[in-house]
Design a protein around this motif. Structure first.
Motif, PDB file in Angstrom:
ATOM      1  N   ARG A  49       0.734  -1.572  -0.283  1.00  0.00           N
ATOM      2  CA  ARG A  49       0.042   0.138   0.160  1.00  0.00           C
ATOM      3  C   ARG A  49       0.962   0.483  -0.676  1.00  0.00           C
ATOM      4  N   LEU A  50       0.227   2.421  -0.014  1.00  0.00           N
ATOM      5  CA  LEU A  50       1.095   3.933   0.194  1.00  0.00           C
ATOM      6  C   LEU A  50       0.503   5.134   0.324  1.00  0.00           C
ATOM      7  N   LEU A  51       0.867   6.041   1.062  1.00  0.00           N
ATOM      8  CA  LEU A  51      -0.040   6.588   1.526  1.00  0.00           C
ATOM      9  C   LEU A  51       0.098   8.410   0.381  1.00  0.00           C
ATOM     10  N   GLU A  52      -0.630   8.593   0.009  1.00  0.00           N
ATOM     11  CA  GLU A  52      -0.345   9.687  -1.090  1.00  0.00           C
ATOM     12  C   GLU A  52      -1.186  10.995  -0.762  1.00  0.00           C
ATOM     13  N   ALA A  53      -0.858  12.521  -1.609  1.00  0.00           N
ATOM     14  CA  ALA A  53      -1.377  13.328  -0.622  1.00  0.00           C
ATOM     15  C   ALA A  53      -2.078  13.398  -2.754  1.00  0.00           C
ATOM     16  N   GLU A  54      -3.663  14.141  -2.889  1.00  0.00           N
ATOM     17  CA  GLU A  54      -4.616  13.871  -4.187  1.00  0.00           C
ATOM     18  C   GLU A  54      -4.781  15.153  -3.777  1.00  0.00           C
ATOM     19  N   PRO A  55      -5.263  15.821  -4.761  1.00  0.00           N
ATOM     20  CA  PRO A  55      -6.263  17.038  -5.124  1.00  0.00           C
ATOM     21  C   PRO A  55      -8.203  16.224  -3.777  1.00  0.00           C
ATOM     22  N   GLY A  56      -8.169  15.301  -3.995  1.00  0.00           N
ATOM     23  CA  GLY A  56      -9.424  15.003  -3.088  1.00  0.00           C
ATOM     24  C   GLY A  56      -9.048  14.895  -1.788  1.00  0.00           C
ATOM     25  N   GLY A  57      -7.759  15.005  -1.380  1.00  0.00           N
ATOM     26  CA  GLY A  57      -7.926  14.529  -0.075  1.00  0.00           C
ATOM     27  C   GLY A  57      -6.764  13.810  -0.378  1.00  0.00           C
ATOM     28  N   ALA A  58      -5.932  13.188   1.132  1.00  0.00           N
ATOM     29  CA  ALA A  58      -5.355  12.102   0.851  1.00  0.00           C
ATOM     30  C   ALA A  58      -5.465  10.850   1.288  1.00  0.00           C
ATOM     31  N   ARG A  59      -4.882   9.701   0.566  1.00  0.00           N
ATOM     32  CA  ARG A  59      -5.292   8.835   0.574  1.00  0.00           C
ATOM     33  C   ARG A  59      -4.603   6.789   0.494  1.00  0.00           C
ATOM     34  N   ILE A  60      -5.215   5.932   1.739  1.00  0.00           N
ATOM     35  CA  ILE A  60      -4.109   5.233   0.681  1.00  0.00           C
ATOM     36  C   ILE A  60      -5.004   4.842  -0.492  1.00  0.00           C
ATOM     37  N   GLY A  61      -4.015   4.372  -1.109  1.00  0.00           N
ATOM     38  CA  GLY A  61      -3.820   3.194  -2.017  1.00  0.00           C
ATOM     39  C   GLY A  61      -3.286   1.815  -2.343  1.00  0.00           C
ATOM     40  N   SER A  62      -2.953   1.677  -3.566  1.00  0.00           N
ATOM     41  CA  SER A  62      -2.284   0.328  -3.694  1.00  0.00           C
ATOM     42  C   SER A  62      -0.602   0.608  -4.249  1.00  0.00           C
ATOM     43  N   LEU A  63       0.914   0.192  -4.020  1.00  0.00           N
ATOM     44  CA  LEU A  63       1.687   0.463  -4.768  1.00  0.00           C
ATOM     45  C   LEU A  63       1.536  -0.108  -6.323  1.00  0.00           C
ATOM     46  N   SER A  64       0.551  -1.000  -6.378  1.00  0.00           N
ATOM     47  CA  SER A  64       0.999  -1.396  -7.822  1.00  0.00           C
ATOM     48  C   SER A  64       0.055  -0.044  -8.674  1.00  0.00           C
ATOM     49  N   ALA A  65      -0.775   0.962  -8.594  1.00  0.00           N
ATOM     50  CA  ALA A  65      -1.026   1.877  -9.177  1.00  0.00           C
ATOM     51  C   ALA A  65       0.294   2.508 -10.132  1.00  0.00           C
ATOM     52  N   TYR A  66       1.244   2.625  -9.081  1.00  0.00           N
ATOM     53  CA  TYR A  66       2.365   2.621 -10.350  1.00  0.00           C
ATOM     54  C   TYR A  66       3.583   1.679 -10.922  1.00  0.00           C
TER      55      TYR A  66
END
Length: 166
Positions: A49-66
């Protein structure tokens, strides 16, 4: 220190395409950080998983997105397992924190020493975090100070992380 196999607590640096990426690159250039292709930072968490800031707010997502994207993984030399754990645990409190492009303008105003009353307070207190500020704050919350150059809290861009750790 840079490496290719991300571990929890590492920082991922990557590029953002399109107008948003170009605006961030311009902001970093104004900050005298060059035009390198690192406009986004995220924090690697356990379990892919990862934590990233996005325009809609910080979120936890999947590292596989990259997967397949050019990502540079960095961390400070000597980062211990307990520090990595504390950094990742700190991330949970930032889910949903808003993002603000205005922080780039505030950082540039500081860089150019523009006499903006309350600028330091604004950067520190808006409750908004750009991606690199979010990563730096998780490290700070875990007691790991990435920057020892006297910079203001929140005065961090993706290229500042690159310049420090890559």
């Amino acid at each position: 220190m840079k490496h290719t196999h991300p571990q929890p607590g590492d920082i991922g640096l990557t590029r953002i395409s399109g107008v948003t990426g170009q605006l961030i690159r311009f902001g970093q250039w104004l900050n005298k950080e060059g035009f390198a292709d690192y406009e986004h930072a995220f924090l690697v968490l356990p379990d892919g998983r990862l934590l990233e800031a996005e325009p809609g707010g910080a979120r936890i997502g999947s590292l596989s997105a990259y997967d397949g994207a050019p990502v540079l993984y960095v961390c400070p030399e000597g980062l211990t397992t307990p520090q990595r754990t504390a950094i990742c645990e700190a991330s949970a409190r930032y889910v949903g924190v808003p993002y603000s492009f205005l922080d780039y303008a505030a950082i540039a105003a500081h860089r150019f020493r523009l006499p903006v009353p309350g600028l330091r307070r604004y950067i520190a207190s808006t409750g908004h975090l750009i991606c690199s500020q979010l990563v730096d704050q998780c490290y700070l919350d875990a007691g790991v100070h990435l920057f020892t150059d006297g910079r203001w809290p929140g005065y961090v861009t993706p290229m500042a992380l690159y310049d420090l750790l890559a």
